[in-house]
Design an enzyme around this catalytic site. Structure first.
Site, PDB file in Angstrom:
ATOM      1  N   LYS A 165       0.858  -1.192   0.000  1.00 40.41           N
ATOM      2  CA  LYS A 165       0.000   0.000   0.000  1.00 40.41           C
ATOM      3  C   LYS A 165       0.888   1.233   0.000  1.00 40.41           C
ATOM      4  CE  LYS A 165      -4.003   2.122   2.124  1.00 40.41           C
ATOM      5  NZ  LYS A 165      -3.544   3.467   1.755  1.00 40.41           N
ATOM      6  N   PHE A 174      -0.216   0.655 -11.055  1.00 42.41           N
ATOM      7  CA  PHE A 174      -0.650  -0.683 -10.640  1.00 42.41           C
ATOM      8  C   PHE A 174      -1.821  -1.214 -11.452  1.00 42.41           C
ATOM      9  CE2 PHE A 174      -2.218   2.277  -7.264  1.00 42.41           C
ATOM     10  CZ  PHE A 174      -3.557   2.307  -7.614  1.00 42.41           C
ATOM     11  N   LYS A 210      -7.717  -3.747   1.760  1.00 43.91           N
ATOM     12  CA  LYS A 210      -6.471  -3.188   2.308  1.00 43.91           C
ATOM     13  C   LYS A 210      -6.333  -3.609   3.770  1.00 43.91           C
ATOM     14  CE  LYS A 210      -8.627   1.319   3.291  1.00 43.91           C
ATOM     15  NZ  LYS A 210      -8.584   2.771   3.002  1.00 43.91           N
TER      16      LYS A 210
END
Length: 907
Positions: free
Chosen positions: A275, A378, A460
């Site tokens: 992240k 990404f 996440k």
């Protein structure tokens, strides 16, 4: 004529204010006076305006839409609230750092619900000039032209107040607008909502597909040209992403499930990415790089920062795409990279790093800073005219690696690993924590790309810092008390939400009103609309919610509610509070830090978790000094302090005492109460004085000469204070006010009461006369006896915050490069301020001499912490200590307030 064109000249901006903006504002501020549901009234106003526009102006709504939805307009003004305030004070020819300016700078402290900065600004202007009645009215098109001019003057940089005041366009608008026009003009400049959160209602009323279409184009002009006829509906293909138009990206959802449950949700077929701590951006590569756009999720164009074509800017020249790629859209994160330390820096430096590189290139010199922007891609969501959102993530990743060649330290592709089980999640999270990363993101390998969605295809996982637990708590709203500013009853979970329990599922814990912006209040209201129950008419089941003696006006079911992240410095366990809240205690000086959109009623703080840290935050009960009312209940209503200067002193109708009768006070600064570690604003000081019979004045005579029975209160050496000192005035510390209230009469000044100035020996002391009789003597003896019986309270040093680090578990990292004496000094200071020194393994905060520790040692320490935390955690949110630089402790001691640890992270 094109059906999309307007057939009439541009209407006046005042007409837009009168027919739409003003009516919406008036309705939102007087909901209780409307005889019909407020939503119906809103819809009537909007539909009537749209009919009026179509019949008198035309079908092209873009000129007005830019003003109606300013936060979606692509113009960048770079005008902050403080800039606008100072510019207006200069426009009004007020002295620098005037009382008016200082009050406006603190406008949020006095703002009731629904009140914006623009309301305060217009009120100040209204006091000093008449409303505009001239014939030259500004039209909507003219106003857009002036706003274009202001945007160009900013030139991508933050505009200072001097530049704003000198702006021709800004001054012309102020000189040719009515007060109502000014209010909305200020809102537009600040990019705040002018339609009270009804933007989606307006867009849907204009065209049924407008809201969905805006999420994929993020361009009001494109929307206006495409959706001018409400009878022509869009096809599904029209709602896919297109080149050069920003879209709302897919977001990752946070969860507190176990690692095994997370792997199961992702069907044991997923990838793991780091992240990134940066700004989410999408790169639109157009016509082989002739044009490149860097767009935020809201459509803000940052191309001027990173390069508008393949040969300009710090990033665009490094975009090495396959020669067959004509157009594409890359989804990724713009981060800041330190080339000297070879590390990623915190989010706040992203734009400044790009600006530093641009300025260095223009000057033809080497960059002055070692940090630079770095784009990490990404995802690939568009390629050569086709949207790839319906393709599986695995194929999109494959295409991305084939068309983009990474350039080290400029443009890179995020690294990922394929995984199938919980062990891989644990190992990756442990590695991320060891590297000082924010966390990890898990993505289902075969998932499609969902525009504007936050679902469990992307999850996440971030660690929670131990230092936050006990100061930051995620609490559920379970009730509210309506008023000018709503206060929310927040509760703790006391049972497993998946089990049937006899006890209430949630119990009341505290009431929160501070910290929420007007926009957040509105957002909570939107999310909970129609779901509130009046307590007196329909009380909740005791098996659902439990309240103490203090009950809300309305309550809400947990599953319909919102989670707040609440911060407080202490726990209040006074007997009165034990009865008010079902939890038996409450938070002292609690305020909302943010709305937790990633949490729900199942993932909030529980009572058992709270019990583990309750004893560490109860020291406020030991500090009784400066009690204004000596345990008596204060008046329920306080004096309302005006938001602008007044030539007439303000008086209170029913003071609670006459301690300051026949005395006038001029308060020139805030007051920091070191014993309670809280700041008391000027307005609150004025309220206290008024409650005890005093009068408030805002100005002295024109020469600022000393006056009888006029007390000037302050403890900051401001410009105003210096002027008063030069006129031989005596400046008295605010603490004297509270001393007088405690004693019940005006006490004589002592040296500690005087902030600045000299106390004349010949001054008239009759003002301090009090009738000393037997009752007074008995009171004095009782007070003295209390002091003897409880000597501890007298031994407390009021100027030293002995409980600053109370029960925080701290550890100072030993390093061979740091002198032992330096470490001992820091540890001694921590102990003096109530901190508990523990071994590193048990610490909630680890203090590091960041400049004297090697990166290898720092990584090794993080690795040990990460391994222990991940192994011990049962949920996918391991708790780890925060590692901060030594400056955190020093700044906290210096400011008498625990500094935010996230600003002192070790890098």
């Amino acid at each position: 004529m094109n059906d999309c064109e307007n057939f009439s000249p541009s209407p006046e901006f005042k007409w837009l204010c009168d027919e739409l903006l003003g009516k919406i504002y008036e309705t939102s501020s007087k909901k209780h006076l409307i005889g019909k549901p407020v939503t119906v009234r809103y819809l009537e106003i909007i539909t009537n305006f749209i009919k009026l526009w179509r019949s008198t102006v035309g079908n092209y709504i873009y000129p007005a839409l830019r003003l109606i939805v300013p936060f979606r307009d692509r113009r960048i003004y770079n005008v902050k609230e403080n800039t606008l305030i100072k510019a207006l004070c200069r426009y009004l020819r007020l002295p620098k750092s005037s009382e008016t300016e200082n009050r406006l700078l603190r406008w949020k402290q006095r703002a009731a619900r629904g009140v914006k900065l623009s309301d305060f600004c217009v009120e100040e202007i209204r006091k000093r000039q008449k409303d505009y009645e001239g014939a030259n009215r500004i039209t909507i098109d003219e106003l857009n032209g002036y706003l274009d001019e202001v945007s160009q003057e900013g030139n991508g940089k933050r505009m200072g107040y001097m530049a704003l005041t000198d702006s021709r366009a800004f001054n012309y608008c102020l000189n040719h607008m009515t007060f109502m026009e000014m209010k909305f003009f200020f809102d537009i400049i600040l990019k705040t909502r002018v339609l009270s959160g009804l933007e989606n209602m307006f867009l849907t009323a204009w065209h049924p597909d407008a809201t969905d279409y805006l999420s994929v184009v993020s361009d009001l002009d494109v929307l206006s040209q495409r959706l001018y006829n409400p009878n022509e509906r869009l096809r599904q293909t029209d709602l896919s992403i297109t080149i050069s138009h920003a879209f709302e990206p897919q977001l990752a959802k946070r969860t507190h499930l176990s690692y095994e449950r997370v792997a199961s949700k992702l069907q044991h077929d997923f990838i793991i990415e780091e992240k990134m701590d940066g700004e989410r951006l999408q790169i639109h590569y157009i016509n082989y790089g002739e044009q490149i756009k860097y767009l935020s999720r809201r459509g803000v164009d940052f191309s001027y920062l990173y390069g508008e074509n393949s040969s300009s800017g710090p990033i665009s020249p490094s975009l090495k795409l396959h020669f067959n790629v004509k157009d594409c859209i890359l989804d990724g994160e713009m981060i800041t990279y330190d080339t000297e330390k070879d590390i990623v820096l915190p989010f706040g430096l992203v734009k400044s790093s790009a600006m530093n590189q641009i300025q260095s290139e223009l000057a033809g010199i080497a960059p002055t800073e070692s940090y630079k922007p770095l784009f990490v891609a990404f995802d690939l969501v568009y390629l050569n005219g086709k949207s790839l959102t319906n393709l599986a993530l695995e194929r999109r990743k494959d295409y991305l690696t084939k068309i983009l060649t990474p350039v080290e330290r400029s443009v890179e592709i995020i690294q990922y690993m394929k995984a199938i089980n919980a062990e891989a999640i644990k190992d990756s999270l442990e590695q991320a924590i060891s590297m000082g990363s924010e966390g990890i993101v898990l993505k289902h390998l075969h998932s499609k790309y969902f525009v504007g969605s936050r679902n469990t295809d992307w999850i996440k996982i971030k660690p929670e810092y131990l230092e936050q637990f006990g100061e930051n708590m995620d609490l559920l709203i379970i009730g509210r008390e309506q008023g000018k500013k709503d206060s929310f009853f927040c509760g703790l979970s006391i049972s497993d939400p998946n089990e049937v329990a006899e006890k209430p599922r949630f119990i009341s814990f505290c009431t929160i009103a501070n910290g929420l912006s007007n926009e957040e209040f509105k957002d909570i209201e939107r999310k909970t609309w129609g779901k509130w129950h009046i307590f007196s008419e329909d009380p909740p089941s005791p098996n659902l919610l439990g309240f103490g003696t203090k009950v809300p006006y309305e309550w809400i079911h947990p599953e319909d509610s919102v989670v707040l992240e609440v911060k407080a410095r202490a726990i209040d366990t006074k007997e009165s509070e034990k009865r008010k809240y079902r939890s038996g205690c409450t938070l002292h000086f609690g305020y909302c830090k943010q709305i937790r959109y990633d949490k729900d009623w199942k993932t909030v703080a529980s009572f058992s978790e709270f019990e583990d840290m309750k004893d560490a935050r109860n020291f406020y009960n030991k500090r009784k000094s400066h009690q204004v009312t000596d345990g008596k209940k204060r008046a329920s209503k306080r004096a309302k302090i005006g938001i602008v200067n007044s030539s007439e002193p303000t008086a209170l109708v029913a003071p609670v005492s006459n301690t300051f009768s026949n005395c006038r006070f001029r308060v020139i600064s805030d007051y920091f109460d070191s014993t309670k570690r809280r700041r008391i604003s000027q307005e609150d000081l004025c309220s206290v004085i008024l409650e005890h019979g005093g009068e408030i004045v805002y100005t002295s005579d024109e020469n600022n000469l000393p006056q009888d029975n006029l007390y000037i209160i302050g403890e900051k050496l401001t410009r105003e204070c210096k002027i008063l000192l030069n006129a031989k005035n005596l400046i008295i510390r605010p603490s004297w006010i509270f001393s007088c209230i405690e004693e019940g009469y005006k006490t004589p000044f002592t040296e500690s009461d005087i902030f600045r100035g000299e106390l004349e020996s010949s001054m008239d002391c009759s003002q301090f006369y009090t009738d000393f009789n037997t009752a007074s003597l008995n009171h004095l003896l009782e007070t003295a006896n209390r002091g003897i019986k409880n000597p501890d309270s007298d031994l407390l040093l009021p100027e030293v915050p002995l409980f600053l680090f109370s029960n925080l578990k701290l550890a100072v990292l030993n390093s061979e490069n740091v002198l032992d004496t330096s470490i001992l000094e820091v540890e001694f200071a921590i102990k003096c301020h109530g901190g508990e020194l523990v071994h590193i393994e048990n610490a909630s905060i680890i203090i590091v001499f960041n400049d004297f520790i090697s990166r290898e040692d720092l990584f090794s320490l993080r690795q040990k912490i990460a391994s222990k935390a991940v192994k011990e955690s049962t949920e996918s949110t391991p708790r780890i200590p925060r590692m901060v630089d030594i400056s955190w402790a020093l700044d906290s001691i210096k400011d008498n307030y625990i500094a935010e640890t996230e600003h002192y992270q070790c890098l």
